[in-house]
Design a protein around this motif. Structure first.
Motif, PDB file in Angstrom:
ATOM      1  N   GLU A  66      -2.840  -0.910 -60.224  1.00  9.93           N
ATOM      2  CA  GLU A  66      -3.211   0.204 -58.918  1.00  9.93           C
ATOM      3  C   GLU A  66      -2.961  -0.364 -57.967  1.00  9.93           C
ATOM      4  O   GLU A  66      -3.047   0.048 -57.323  1.00  9.93           O
ATOM      5  CB  GLU A  66      -4.009   1.180 -59.845  1.00  9.93           C
ATOM      6  CG  GLU A  66      -4.413   2.510 -58.977  1.00  9.93           C
ATOM      7  CD  GLU A  66      -5.529   3.289 -59.348  1.00  9.93           C
ATOM      8  OE1 GLU A  66      -6.376   4.224 -58.037  1.00  9.93           O
ATOM      9  OE2 GLU A  66      -6.103   3.604 -60.167  1.00  9.93           O
ATOM     10  N   LEU A 105       0.276  -2.308 -57.143  1.00  9.61           N
ATOM     11  CA  LEU A 105       1.020  -1.594 -56.078  1.00  9.61           C
ATOM     12  C   LEU A 105       0.625  -0.849 -54.629  1.00  9.61           C
ATOM     13  O   LEU A 105       1.544  -0.515 -53.884  1.00  9.61           O
ATOM     14  CB  LEU A 105       1.147   0.208 -57.788  1.00  9.61           C
ATOM     15  CG  LEU A 105       1.922  -0.019 -58.560  1.00  9.61           C
ATOM     16  CD1 LEU A 105       1.614   0.681 -59.300  1.00  9.61           C
ATOM     17  CD2 LEU A 105       3.388  -0.582 -58.605  1.00  9.61           C
ATOM     18  N   LYS A 106      -0.638  -0.810 -54.787  1.00  6.61           N
ATOM     19  CA  LYS A 106      -1.577  -0.456 -53.345  1.00  6.61           C
ATOM     20  C   LYS A 106      -1.161  -1.182 -51.803  1.00  6.61           C
ATOM     21  O   LYS A 106      -0.502  -1.411 -51.212  1.00  6.61           O
ATOM     22  CB  LYS A 106      -2.643  -0.133 -53.812  1.00  6.61           C
ATOM     23  CG  LYS A 106      -3.168   0.958 -54.241  1.00  6.61           C
ATOM     24  CD  LYS A 106      -4.949   1.947 -54.016  1.00  6.61           C
ATOM     25  CE  LYS A 106      -4.636   2.873 -54.694  1.00  6.61           C
ATOM     26  NZ  LYS A 106      -6.415   3.152 -54.913  1.00  6.61           N
ATOM     27  N   TYR A 126       1.142  -3.815 -52.515  1.00  4.93           N
ATOM     28  CA  TYR A 126       2.860  -3.781 -52.251  1.00  4.93           C
ATOM     29  C   TYR A 126       3.406  -2.862 -51.434  1.00  4.93           C
ATOM     30  O   TYR A 126       3.726  -2.830 -50.538  1.00  4.93           O
ATOM     31  CB  TYR A 126       3.774  -3.834 -54.211  1.00  4.93           C
ATOM     32  CG  TYR A 126       4.590  -3.674 -53.504  1.00  4.93           C
ATOM     33  CD1 TYR A 126       5.830  -4.996 -54.032  1.00  4.93           C
ATOM     34  CD2 TYR A 126       5.619  -2.292 -53.991  1.00  4.93           C
ATOM     35  CE1 TYR A 126       7.051  -4.587 -53.798  1.00  4.93           C
ATOM     36  CE2 TYR A 126       7.347  -2.532 -54.196  1.00  4.93           C
ATOM     37  CZ  TYR A 126       7.440  -3.718 -53.942  1.00  4.93           C
ATOM     38  OH  TYR A 126       8.863  -3.913 -53.794  1.00  4.93           O
ATOM     39  N   HIS A 127       2.937  -1.184 -51.469  1.00  4.43           N
ATOM     40  CA  HIS A 127       3.315  -0.674 -50.725  1.00  4.43           C
ATOM     41  C   HIS A 127       3.070  -0.723 -49.724  1.00  4.43           C
ATOM     42  O   HIS A 127       3.704  -0.507 -48.433  1.00  4.43           O
ATOM     43  CB  HIS A 127       2.744   0.654 -51.490  1.00  4.43           C
ATOM     44  CG  HIS A 127       3.916   1.271 -52.851  1.00  4.43           C
ATOM     45  ND1 HIS A 127       5.197   1.585 -52.822  1.00  4.43           N
ATOM     46  CD2 HIS A 127       3.089   1.603 -54.199  1.00  4.43           C
ATOM     47  CE1 HIS A 127       5.170   1.424 -54.332  1.00  4.43           C
ATOM     48  NE2 HIS A 127       4.657   1.571 -54.875  1.00  4.43           N
ATOM     49  N   ARG A 128       2.137  -1.257 -48.929  1.00  2.00           N
ATOM     50  CA  ARG A 128       1.382  -1.233 -47.940  1.00  2.00           C
ATOM     51  C   ARG A 128       2.446  -2.461 -47.349  1.00  2.00           C
ATOM     52  O   ARG A 128       1.673  -2.232 -46.362  1.00  2.00           O
ATOM     53  CB  ARG A 128      -0.420  -2.572 -47.953  1.00  2.00           C
ATOM     54  CG  ARG A 128      -1.451  -0.957 -47.688  1.00  2.00           C
ATOM     55  CD  ARG A 128      -2.756  -1.296 -47.386  1.00  2.00           C
ATOM     56  NE  ARG A 128      -2.834  -2.031 -48.679  1.00  2.00           N
ATOM     57  CZ  ARG A 128      -3.604  -1.853 -49.521  1.00  2.00           C
ATOM     58  NH1 ARG A 128      -3.996  -1.025 -49.483  1.00  2.00           N
ATOM     59  NH2 ARG A 128      -4.454  -2.858 -50.365  1.00  2.00           N
ATOM     60  N   HIS A 129       2.165  -3.534 -47.791  1.00  2.00           N
ATOM     61  CA  HIS A 129       2.665  -4.519 -47.222  1.00  2.00           C
ATOM     62  C   HIS A 129       4.860  -5.065 -47.064  1.00  2.00           C
ATOM     63  O   HIS A 129       5.046  -6.305 -47.500  1.00  2.00           O
ATOM     64  CB  HIS A 129       2.309  -6.146 -47.672  1.00  2.00           C
ATOM     65  CG  HIS A 129       0.865  -5.558 -46.591  1.00  2.00           C
ATOM     66  ND1 HIS A 129      -0.178  -5.843 -45.674  1.00  2.00           N
ATOM     67  CD2 HIS A 129      -0.447  -5.266 -47.792  1.00  2.00           C
ATOM     68  CE1 HIS A 129      -0.979  -5.501 -45.402  1.00  2.00           C
ATOM     69  NE2 HIS A 129      -1.747  -5.851 -46.723  1.00  2.00           N
ATOM     70  N   VAL A 130       4.801  -4.089 -48.471  1.00  2.00           N
ATOM     71  CA  VAL A 130       6.491  -5.388 -48.357  1.00  2.00           C
ATOM     72  C   VAL A 130       7.344  -4.990 -47.670  1.00  2.00           C
ATOM     73  O   VAL A 130       8.396  -5.394 -47.329  1.00  2.00           O
ATOM     74  CB  VAL A 130       6.359  -3.986 -49.966  1.00  2.00           C
ATOM     75  CG1 VAL A 130       7.021  -2.670 -49.660  1.00  2.00           C
ATOM     76  CG2 VAL A 130       7.938  -4.072 -50.414  1.00  2.00           C
ATOM     77  N   ASP A 131       7.401  -3.496 -47.033  1.00  2.00           N
ATOM     78  CA  ASP A 131       8.152  -3.800 -45.419  1.00  2.00           C
ATOM     79  C   ASP A 131       8.513  -5.063 -44.885  1.00  2.00           C
ATOM     80  O   ASP A 131       9.248  -5.644 -44.493  1.00  2.00           O
ATOM     81  CB  ASP A 131       8.182  -2.641 -44.768  1.00  2.00           C
ATOM     82  CG  ASP A 131       8.283  -1.209 -45.574  1.00  2.00           C
ATOM     83  OD1 ASP A 131       8.957  -1.388 -46.435  1.00  2.00           O
ATOM     84  OD2 ASP A 131       8.405  -0.213 -45.049  1.00  2.00           O
ATOM     85  N   TYR A 169       9.075  -8.149 -46.395  1.00  2.00           N
ATOM     86  CA  TYR A 169      10.636  -8.654 -46.520  1.00  2.00           C
ATOM     87  C   TYR A 169      11.153  -8.658 -45.079  1.00  2.00           C
ATOM     88  O   TYR A 169      12.110  -9.493 -45.006  1.00  2.00           O
ATOM     89  CB  TYR A 169      11.360  -6.731 -46.597  1.00  2.00           C
ATOM     90  CG  TYR A 169      13.008  -6.630 -47.013  1.00  2.00           C
ATOM     91  CD1 TYR A 169      13.300  -6.860 -48.093  1.00  2.00           C
ATOM     92  CD2 TYR A 169      13.597  -6.318 -45.917  1.00  2.00           C
ATOM     93  CE1 TYR A 169      14.842  -6.562 -48.260  1.00  2.00           C
ATOM     94  CE2 TYR A 169      15.384  -5.935 -45.463  1.00  2.00           C
ATOM     95  CZ  TYR A 169      15.693  -6.529 -47.164  1.00  2.00           C
ATOM     96  OH  TYR A 169      17.375  -6.370 -47.268  1.00  2.00           O
TER      97      TYR A 169
END
Length: 156
Positions: free
Chosen positions: A7, A10-11, A13-18, A21
């Motif tokens: 968990e 994933l937090k 990841y979702h916070r910083h994936v953009d 990228y």
């Protein structure tokens, strides 16, 4: 041994994936290689078990790690010997405006400084700390990048 729960990871990841990228795309210039480098960056985070003081520290670590991973791949001997025609099929159709295109064509050190300063909003002292170099070096890279961009973007 990884210290992050699924968990928690994933937090992050979702916070910083953009952001990761965008950093990777600025180096790799095609979506396939970019996605590989994003995956590599988050795998390094997962395997490191690194704990961060704040979200800003977390973001800075991911930016530097992504940049270094991309540079490592780009300087590898087999990458230098690839024929560019072999890679054209991998490139996804991607429209970039003149300024972004010019930024993507900057040398790596300049590109990283420009991205962190203008796109991510970090100050020169923060960038210097992330890149482990003097503040004057960051300011020089930004000044030189602006000169190159001015020549590239503005008509003579």
């Amino acid at each position: 041994m990884a210290l992050h729960s699924d968990e928690e990871f994933l937090k992050i990841y979702h916070r910083h994936v953009d952001t990761v990228y965008r950093i990777c795309f600025s180096f790799m210039k095609n979506s396939s290689d970019t996605e590989d480098m994003v995956q590599e960056t988050f795998l390094k985070l997962l395997s490191s078990g690194k704990r961060f003081e704040s979200e800003n520290h977390e973001k800075a670590w991911l930016i530097v790690t992504a940049s270094n991973a991309c540079k490592d791949v780009l300087k590898h001997w087999w990458r230098k010997n690839q024929d560019i025609a072999d890679c054209e099929a991998l490139a996804a159709p991607f429209e970039v405006d003149g300024i972004l295109s010019a930024v993507l064509n900057l040398p790596d050190d300049y590109k990283t400084a420009v991205f962190l300063y203008y796109y991510e909003g970090y100050s020169t002292p923060e960038i210097a700390k992330m890149l482990d170099c003097p503040q004057s070096t960051v300011r020089s890279r930004l000044a030189r990048a602006r000169k190159l961009l001015k020549k590239e973007v503005l008509p003579q």
